[in-house]
Design a protein around this motif. Structure first.
Motif, PDB file in Angstrom:
ATOM      1  N   UNK A 161      33.795  16.303  39.742  1.00  0.00           N
ATOM      2  CA  UNK A 161      34.114  15.717  40.793  1.00  0.00           C
ATOM      3  C   UNK A 161      32.901  14.633  41.496  1.00  0.00           C
ATOM      4  N   UNK A 162      31.980  15.830  41.549  1.00  0.00           N
ATOM      5  CA  UNK A 162      30.639  15.071  42.432  1.00  0.00           C
ATOM      6  C   UNK A 162      30.170  13.920  41.647  1.00  0.00           C
ATOM      7  N   UNK A 163      30.188  13.943  40.218  1.00  0.00           N
ATOM      8  CA  UNK A 163      29.793  12.912  39.379  1.00  0.00           C
ATOM      9  C   UNK A 163      30.668  11.560  39.349  1.00  0.00           C
ATOM     10  N   UNK A 164      31.712  12.111  39.433  1.00  0.00           N
ATOM     11  CA  UNK A 164      32.846  11.068  39.559  1.00  0.00           C
ATOM     12  C   UNK A 164      32.756  10.152  41.036  1.00  0.00           C
ATOM     13  N   UNK A 165      32.365  10.907  41.896  1.00  0.00           N
ATOM     14  CA  UNK A 165      32.143  10.317  43.380  1.00  0.00           C
ATOM     15  C   UNK A 165      30.846   9.235  43.448  1.00  0.00           C
ATOM     16  N   UNK A 166      29.973   9.907  42.740  1.00  0.00           N
ATOM     17  CA  UNK A 166      28.701   9.045  42.732  1.00  0.00           C
ATOM     18  C   UNK A 166      28.822   7.702  42.024  1.00  0.00           C
TER      19      UNK A 166
END
Lengths: 276, 586
Positions: A161-166
């Motif tokens: 999820x964090x990678x997607x947000x970035x």
């Protein structure tokens, strides 16, 4: 207790100290915007003006109408009544021109599973018509800043999820928007990423961009936002700088103000409102 | 104002007074091309990944496709060969075949395009992502229309290709027949694709809250209307030539000169008869009309797409109050049979199933069609009074029902454990043994399969007026198949769970799903093979079919084996699944 008319942007400006001086550049304006979903009034007569160079935090309980407001600002939802303008362009009459100045990062960003991060950003670059050389230069900075080099060339289906947000944030910034609309930007991010994104928001504001974000994280709003708006049951119940909100009850924290206002707003009968 | 330090140099060209970075773009590439490029990249990456990570599965899919393709070719070749032997009639028959083929194709393409377009243009994620960008909506709609047509190319690969070659093998055609056939086919696809776009738009605009319910209601109404119309088309009996003549007479309006399927049929028949000029004329007519219809549809729908998307989104957000009393009432009898916790779990699964229209509509459609067929068994032009016919019909019915059931359990029952496992931590906190969870799912699947497959088979044996003893044998074998298939799907679903995937179709398409499908098919083949041997034993013993009990000792043994096989397969699969499921960590 009598309830005044719904809280308006003007009232907030009169009480709070504005982030800039006179002659501030208006980035977005919502005028008397109302949206209903069946019998439920999601947003009611909301008026709000956003200015260049500010981070605006939108707070509110679940179901208060924050995401609906963001979606109306970006043109994804059409208000039942009222107007939305972005950089002086009506979202109803000139949506394409208005959207050229906006970037939107939803709470669950959409990515094409079978594209790599780099390919996705190239796609967004082409859709906004950013010259490849310029986009490459911006991307290089964003990759370094958001620490994306390790996964940029992997398929997005394997991203956390964090990678997607970035990645979604990097794609949103590739065309240098004037208005960055972000829904819950910090959910699921590690502390380092949160710090980086908060810093980026501040830097964007310093560069003249407006960051319009919704969040449940009051600490973030306190730390980053120039102005704060509190929405409850579709109505704007408070608006102003943190100092202005706190001036109502000296010594109180934003959390107490939030809880007090949203409790009162939800307890108050329809048609009544409380000013911050 | 200063630019952030991580940004490159300011880009000039922004509006006066605006921040330096917010410049208007120098060059805007065509959104249509960007979308096409992105889609091409996705396809390339997906294919590359598929070949790299699952080469055997890719090969198996390719081999199966070739087999289906060859089977269709053989079937069509046989039909056209039969028509050819009719001599002069063949010319007329070819035309009639093409007219009806393209009509049915148009309906199928419009339907598939409507579903596809609705999910891409009015769905939750991609549409919002695209609409938030400064792109001409008409270009997006156009891109999705082209995408829909390309995805519809299965129709040519799967149906058009075999038809083209079957026609060529039964008719003396020249080389130009092949490119012209392809051109006619491609030109024809555009109009059904537009119809699909329009249908999706209408649903988003006028039935945004319950799109699937609206589509279901319209489909059922059209289907029932069509059945009623066909049933009323002629008073003659179905097996008579007069009924066929009257039916085709009533269908004459489908062959009107103004229908696109007639133009395409005319064009193909013309090229078969080496009349290139006439074929090109009809191709031009189709192309001209397709171009105009496409232009008008894309422009009109493109302009109103943002509004339609907003309405679809609004419908999705509109709260729907659900009391759940229907599902509660359906599960009430289970309260008497199951412990409280199991009953609550069962109720949850039933509600999940009933509120997901993608699941129940498939089973309703599959078994609805079977019900229509079975209900008309008596009217088929077959000698259903003779015992061998009854025997054969029952066997074929059981085979069809079992194979459909195997695909249903593989597609919908197998993913149930994987979907539940997304919340394994939640289940872990409940005072329940994990095996209880599997048992509840097994009972739910069993109830579903028994009601659907058992219902159809009961109606079939009733319509055939089968002897009570053989009715009972058939129903018991059907029950055994239901038990086996449900147990296999739940057991293997627990043995090969797919975590992190919320799409049931993708779970079913994984290794475990494929393995389950193959195991289910093998199980069905064994059961059906056993039934076939039972039937042969009856025939060879020359006993009266109407006799109440005419099984030999070997027959009884075989029947017991068939009934026991379902229980053994289900128990074995559930035990293997439970063993693995118990070891999983939440």
């Amino acid at each position: 207790m009598t309830r005044p008319a719904p809280f308006s942007d003007d009232g907030g400006e009169r009480r709070g100290s504005p982030p800039g001086d006179d002659g501030r550049i208006e980035t977005a304006r919502l005028e008397g915007v109302t949206k209903r979903f069946g019998v439920k009034v999601a947003v009611s007569s909301l008026s709000l003006t956003l200015y260049a160079g500010e981070v605006f935090a939108f707070l509110g309980p679940n179901g208060a109408g924050k995401t609906t407001t963001l979606k109306m600002t970006t043109g994804l939802l059409r208000p039942d009544s009222g107007h939305v303008t972005v950089c002086g362009l009506s979202m109803r009459d000139a949506p394409r021109q208005a959207k050229q100045h906006i970037a939107y990062v939803p709470d669950l960003p959409f990515l094409y599973d079978k594209l790599t991060g780099r390919e996705f950003i190239h796609f967004v670059r082409d859709m906004y018509g950013v010259p490849p050389a310029l986009a490459a230069e911006r991307l290089a900075h964003l990759v370094q800043r958001l620490d994306m080099a390790a996964f940029l060339d992997q398929l997005t289906e394997g991203y956390s999820h964090g990678m997607k947000q970035k990645l979604a944030l990097a794609a949103a910034l590739i065309h240098e928007p004037r208005l960055l609309v972000v829904d819950e930007p910090l959910v699921g991010l590690d502390p380092r990423s949160i710090r980086v994104i908060k810093t980026i928001f501040r830097e964007l504001a310093q560069a003249g961009c407006t960051v319009f974000m919704s969040t449940h994280t009051l600490d973030v709003a306190e730390a980053v936002a120039d102005r704060i708006g509190i929405l409850s049951s579709g109505r704007l119940v408070a608006l102003g700088t943190l100092a202005a909100l706190q001036s109502q009850s000296p010594g109180t924290r934003l959390e107490d103000i939030f809880l007090q206002l949203t409790d009162e707003a939800s307890a108050a009968p329809a048609g009544l409102e409380r000013r911050a | 104002m200063t630019r952030p330090p991580w940004e490159p140099q300011a880009e000039p060209g922004g509006p006066p007074g605006g921040p330096p970075g917010a410049a208007a773009p120098r060059r805007r590439s065509l959104a249509l091309l960007s979308l096409a490029r992105a889609r091409g990249l996705q396809m390339r990456n997906a294919l590359d990944q598929q070949i790299r990570e699952a080469p055997l599965r890719t090969l198996a899919v390719a081999v199966l496709l070739v087999l289906i393709w060859v089977a269709l070719y053989v079937l069509l070749d046989g039909v056209l060969g039969y028509v050819r032997r009719l001599g002069l009639v063949a010319g007329i028959a070819n035309h009639a075949i093409f007219v009806h083929f393209f009509l049915v194709l148009a309906v199928m393409l419009a339907f598939s395009n409507a579903i596809l377009t609705f999910s891409t243009l009015y769905g939750r994620h991609e549409a919002g992502h695209l609409l938030a960008m400064p792109v001409d909506p008409r270009q997006i709609v156009c891109a999705k229309w082209v995408e829909g047509m390309l995805l519809s190319s299965w129709s040519f690969l799967l149906l058009g290709g075999p038809l083209m070659l079957a026609v060529a093998s039964n008719t003396q055609v020249e080389w130009y027949y092949y490119p012209l056939f392809l051109a006619h086919f491609v030109a024809f696809v555009a109009m059904p694709a537009c119809a699909g776009l329009l249908a999706a738009w209408a649903i988003a605009m006028f039935a945004p809250r319950r799109p699937l319910r609206a589509v279901g209601a319209i489909s059922v109404a059209i289907g029932l209307g069509a059945l009623y119309w066909i049933a009323r088309a002629s008073s003659a009996s179905w097996e008579s030539e007069r009924w066929v003549e009257e039916l085709f007479g009533n269908l004459r309006f489908l062959r009107q000169p103004l229908m696109p399927n007639t133009w395409t049929a005319n064009g193909i028949v013309a090229v078969m008869e080496r009349d290139v000029g006439e074929s090109l004329l009809y191709l031009g007519i189709v192309l001209g009309n397709a171009a105009f219809v496409s232009w008008a549809t894309i422009n009109v729908l493109g302009r109103s797409w943002p509004l339609a998307y907003s309405r679809a989104l609004q419908g999705r957000y509109s709260p729907t109050i659900r009391r759940g009393w229907i599902t509660g009432a359906c599960c009430a009898p289970a309260r008497l049979l199951l412990p409280r916790a199991m009953h609550r779990l069962l109720l949850k699964d039933v509600r999940h199933f009933m509120r997901d229209a993608r699941q129940w509509t498939q089973i309703v459609i599959m078994f609805g069609l079977l019900l229509v067929y079975v209900a008309n068994l008596q009217r088929l032009p077959l000698d259903v009074e003779s015992s061998p016919s009854k025997n054969l019909m029952t066997f074929l019915n059981l085979t069809t029902v079992s194979l459909i059931l195997a695909t249903f359990t593989s597609r919908f029952v197998f993913p149930m454990v994987s979907l539940e496992s997304q919340q394994l931590w939640l289940l872990e906190l409940l005072p329940l043994r994990r095996v209880t969870l599997l048992l509840v799912k097994f009972f739910f699947a069993l109830a579903l399969t028994v009601v659907s497959a058992g219902g159809v088979m009961w109606l079939a044996v009733h319509m055939l007026d089968l002897h009570p003893f053989w009715s009972m044998v058939t129903m018991l074998v059907c029950l055994s198949i239901c038990i086996g298939l449900s147990g296999l799907a739940i057991g293997l679903g627990a043995r090969f769970p797919v975590f992190g995937q919320r799409n049931p179709a993708r779970i079913a398409a994984g290794f475990g799903g494929t393995f389950n499908l193959i195991a289910s098919m093998l199980f069905v083949l064994v059961e059906i093979g056993g039934v076939a041997i039972l039937s042969l034993m009856r025939v060879s013993s020359e006993s009266e079919l109407s006799a109440p009990n005419n099984l030999t000792p070997e027959g009884w043994l075989l029947l017991s084996g068939l009934l026991g096989l379902g229980v053994v397969v289900a128990t074995g699969a559930l035990a293997i699944g439970a063993q693995h499921f118990n070891r999983l960590e939440g």
